[in-house]
Design a protein around this motif. Sequence first.
Motif, PDB file in Angstrom:
ATOM      1  N   UNK A  48       0.885  -1.180   0.179  1.00 27.19           N
ATOM      2  CA  UNK A  48      -0.072   0.025  -0.082  1.00 27.19           C
ATOM      3  C   UNK A  48       0.762   1.165   0.050  1.00 27.19           C
ATOM      4  N   UNK A  49       2.201   1.220   0.250  1.00 31.95           N
ATOM      5  CA  UNK A  49       3.001   2.294   0.132  1.00 31.95           C
ATOM      6  C   UNK A  49       2.638   3.010  -1.304  1.00 31.95           C
ATOM      7  N   UNK A  50       2.840   4.521  -1.282  1.00 32.24           N
ATOM      8  CA  UNK A  50       2.356   5.021  -2.198  1.00 32.24           C
ATOM      9  C   UNK A  50       1.149   5.296  -2.674  1.00 32.24           C
ATOM     10  N   UNK A  51       0.042   4.641  -1.866  1.00 27.69           N
ATOM     11  CA  UNK A  51      -1.244   4.801  -2.318  1.00 27.69           C
ATOM     12  C   UNK A  51      -1.753   6.197  -2.549  1.00 27.69           C
ATOM     13  N   UNK A  52      -2.590   6.399  -3.578  1.00 27.19           N
ATOM     14  CA  UNK A  52      -2.907   7.701  -4.039  1.00 27.19           C
ATOM     15  C   UNK A  52      -4.760   7.866  -4.067  1.00 27.19           C
ATOM     16  N   UNK A  53      -5.143   9.038  -3.545  1.00 27.60           N
ATOM     17  CA  UNK A  53      -6.526   8.924  -3.596  1.00 27.60           C
ATOM     18  C   UNK A  53      -7.028   9.606  -5.088  1.00 27.60           C
ATOM     19  N   UNK A  54      -8.286   8.812  -5.803  1.00 28.10           N
ATOM     20  CA  UNK A  54      -8.431   8.992  -7.009  1.00 28.10           C
ATOM     21  C   UNK A  54     -10.080   9.645  -6.872  1.00 28.10           C
ATOM     22  N   UNK A  55     -10.387  10.254  -7.553  1.00 25.16           N
ATOM     23  CA  UNK A  55     -11.836  10.780  -7.358  1.00 25.16           C
ATOM     24  C   UNK A  55     -12.630   9.665  -8.107  1.00 25.16           C
ATOM     25  N   UNK A  56     -14.045   9.657  -7.847  1.00 20.56           N
ATOM     26  CA  UNK A  56     -15.234   8.900  -8.394  1.00 20.56           C
ATOM     27  C   UNK A  56     -15.127   9.154  -9.916  1.00 20.56           C
ATOM     28  N   UNK A  57     -15.455   8.130 -10.536  1.00 19.44           N
ATOM     29  CA  UNK A  57     -15.932   8.273 -11.932  1.00 19.44           C
ATOM     30  C   UNK A  57     -14.554   8.435 -12.614  1.00 19.44           C
ATOM     31  N   UNK A  58     -13.589   7.889 -12.196  1.00 23.93           N
ATOM     32  CA  UNK A  58     -12.067   8.027 -12.994  1.00 23.93           C
ATOM     33  C   UNK A  58     -11.523   6.864 -13.605  1.00 23.93           C
ATOM     34  N   UNK A  59     -11.203   6.774 -14.538  1.00 26.13           N
ATOM     35  CA  UNK A  59     -10.600   5.490 -15.213  1.00 26.13           C
ATOM     36  C   UNK A  59      -9.202   5.036 -14.671  1.00 26.13           C
ATOM     37  N   UNK A  60      -9.056   4.108 -14.250  1.00 27.08           N
ATOM     38  CA  UNK A  60      -7.681   3.683 -13.793  1.00 27.08           C
ATOM     39  C   UNK A  60      -6.940   2.832 -14.986  1.00 27.08           C
ATOM     40  N   UNK A  61      -7.782   1.959 -15.806  1.00 26.65           N
ATOM     41  CA  UNK A  61      -7.117   1.463 -16.893  1.00 26.65           C
ATOM     42  C   UNK A  61      -8.177   1.599 -18.057  1.00 26.65           C
ATOM     43  N   UNK A  62      -7.941   1.875 -19.378  1.00 28.96           N
ATOM     44  CA  UNK A  62      -8.764   2.043 -20.337  1.00 28.96           C
ATOM     45  C   UNK A  62      -8.708   0.787 -21.355  1.00 28.96           C
ATOM     46  N   UNK A  63      -9.812   0.581 -21.835  1.00 27.35           N
ATOM     47  CA  UNK A  63      -9.846  -0.631 -22.764  1.00 27.35           C
ATOM     48  C   UNK A  63      -8.651  -0.252 -23.749  1.00 27.35           C
ATOM     49  N   UNK A  64      -7.770  -1.609 -24.000  1.00 28.96           N
ATOM     50  CA  UNK A  64      -7.065  -1.478 -24.973  1.00 28.96           C
ATOM     51  C   UNK A  64      -5.598  -1.122 -24.542  1.00 28.96           C
ATOM     52  N   UNK A  65      -5.764  -0.651 -23.362  1.00 27.13           N
ATOM     53  CA  UNK A  65      -4.318  -0.265 -22.673  1.00 27.13           C
ATOM     54  C   UNK A  65      -3.402  -1.664 -22.508  1.00 27.13           C
ATOM     55  N   UNK A  66      -2.159  -1.487 -22.267  1.00 22.01           N
ATOM     56  CA  UNK A  66      -1.164  -2.526 -22.007  1.00 22.01           C
ATOM     57  C   UNK A  66      -0.576  -2.155 -20.345  1.00 22.01           C
ATOM     58  N   UNK A  67      -1.338  -2.724 -19.434  1.00 19.06           N
ATOM     59  CA  UNK A  67      -0.891  -2.326 -18.153  1.00 19.06           C
ATOM     60  C   UNK A  67       0.578  -2.477 -17.719  1.00 19.06           C
ATOM     61  N   UNK A  68       0.948  -1.691 -17.019  1.00 12.15           N
ATOM     62  CA  UNK A  68       2.355  -1.961 -16.652  1.00 12.15           C
ATOM     63  C   UNK A  68       2.401  -2.043 -15.261  1.00 12.15           C
ATOM     64  N   UNK A  69       1.321  -2.242 -14.363  1.00 10.42           N
ATOM     65  CA  UNK A  69       1.353  -2.251 -12.818  1.00 10.42           C
ATOM     66  C   UNK A  69      -0.136  -2.907 -12.606  1.00 10.42           C
ATOM     67  N   UNK A  70      -0.216  -3.656 -11.557  1.00  8.33           N
ATOM     68  CA  UNK A  70      -1.480  -4.116 -11.322  1.00  8.33           C
ATOM     69  C   UNK A  70      -2.193  -3.006 -10.075  1.00  8.33           C
ATOM     70  N   UNK A  71      -3.331  -2.893  -9.865  1.00  8.32           N
ATOM     71  CA  UNK A  71      -4.025  -1.926  -9.092  1.00  8.32           C
ATOM     72  C   UNK A  71      -4.573  -2.710  -7.935  1.00  8.32           C
ATOM     73  N   UNK A  72      -4.186  -2.066  -6.824  1.00  8.13           N
ATOM     74  CA  UNK A  72      -4.756  -2.627  -5.537  1.00  8.13           C
ATOM     75  C   UNK A  72      -5.633  -1.410  -4.983  1.00  8.13           C
ATOM     76  N   UNK A  73      -6.828  -1.857  -4.460  1.00  3.57           N
ATOM     77  CA  UNK A  73      -7.732  -0.963  -4.040  1.00  3.57           C
ATOM     78  C   UNK A  73      -7.658  -0.995  -2.391  1.00  3.57           C
TER      79      UNK A  73
END
Length: 258
Positions: A48-73
């Motif tokens: 969880x180090x470096x966790x950041x606040x993200x507002x609602x209705x915001x894309x974390x990953x978009x369709x077609x993207x090539x992710x370079x990291x996993x997302x931990x909620x």
Amino acid sequence: MIPTSATPTIHTPAAPSTGGHPLHPIVRKLSAYLPLDAEEQAALTGLSAGGQRVEGRHDLLVEGAVPDSAVLVLEGIACRYRHRPSGSRQITGFLVPGDLCDPDFAHLGRINHGVGTLGACRVARIPREVLADLVERHPGLARALRCAKLAEEETTREWVMNLGCRSAVERVAHLLCELHERLRIVGWATKGGYDLALTQQDLADTTGLSNVHVNRVLRQLRLMGLVEVGGRRVDILDLPGLQAVAEFQADYLRPAAG
């Protein structure tokens, strides 16, 4: 009733603890599959180090993207979703605190879905090399993450059952039961209910119903004395009754370790 559109804020319950030390949601989640020792728990908490606040209705990953990291909620609720060319949306999965989104991203290439926040969230992005080192140093965590993946696959099958075989009332009741159990496991729900950062449209996009139909179903469940949904909160009035209507069995959320 639950609002049809809004960007809810994070409602943070008191952190669960053992021996006076708070337990991280991912520690609680993976501990439900396999016992974890202190070193494994510390390694998970460090994600969880470096966790950041993200507002609602915001894309974390978009369709077609090539992710370079996993997302931990860490806090809040997010979802996986697909859009049709017409603009209509199908939510295909929820991500609650403790969920690690697509830890196998290194093998996925371009993803065919989007991942976005529904309410305000706090998330951490876990680079490929960090995850690889984690599972190499801690085989127990690798097994627990595999169990989490199996539970995700079982949940997808349960959602197909929901859409294909259950009535509108049963669909919504089942979803509310599932969210209650998942949030309870990680310490974000009590027997009496949980905060719900979802709009009525989100529920419609999950259950394959119209916004109006969801409104009617929620009203019916309230009149049945089972659950009260409103003010970004789910108050469960009769949990056994709600589970009976939904035919809810929580076993699919806790697959046995192989």
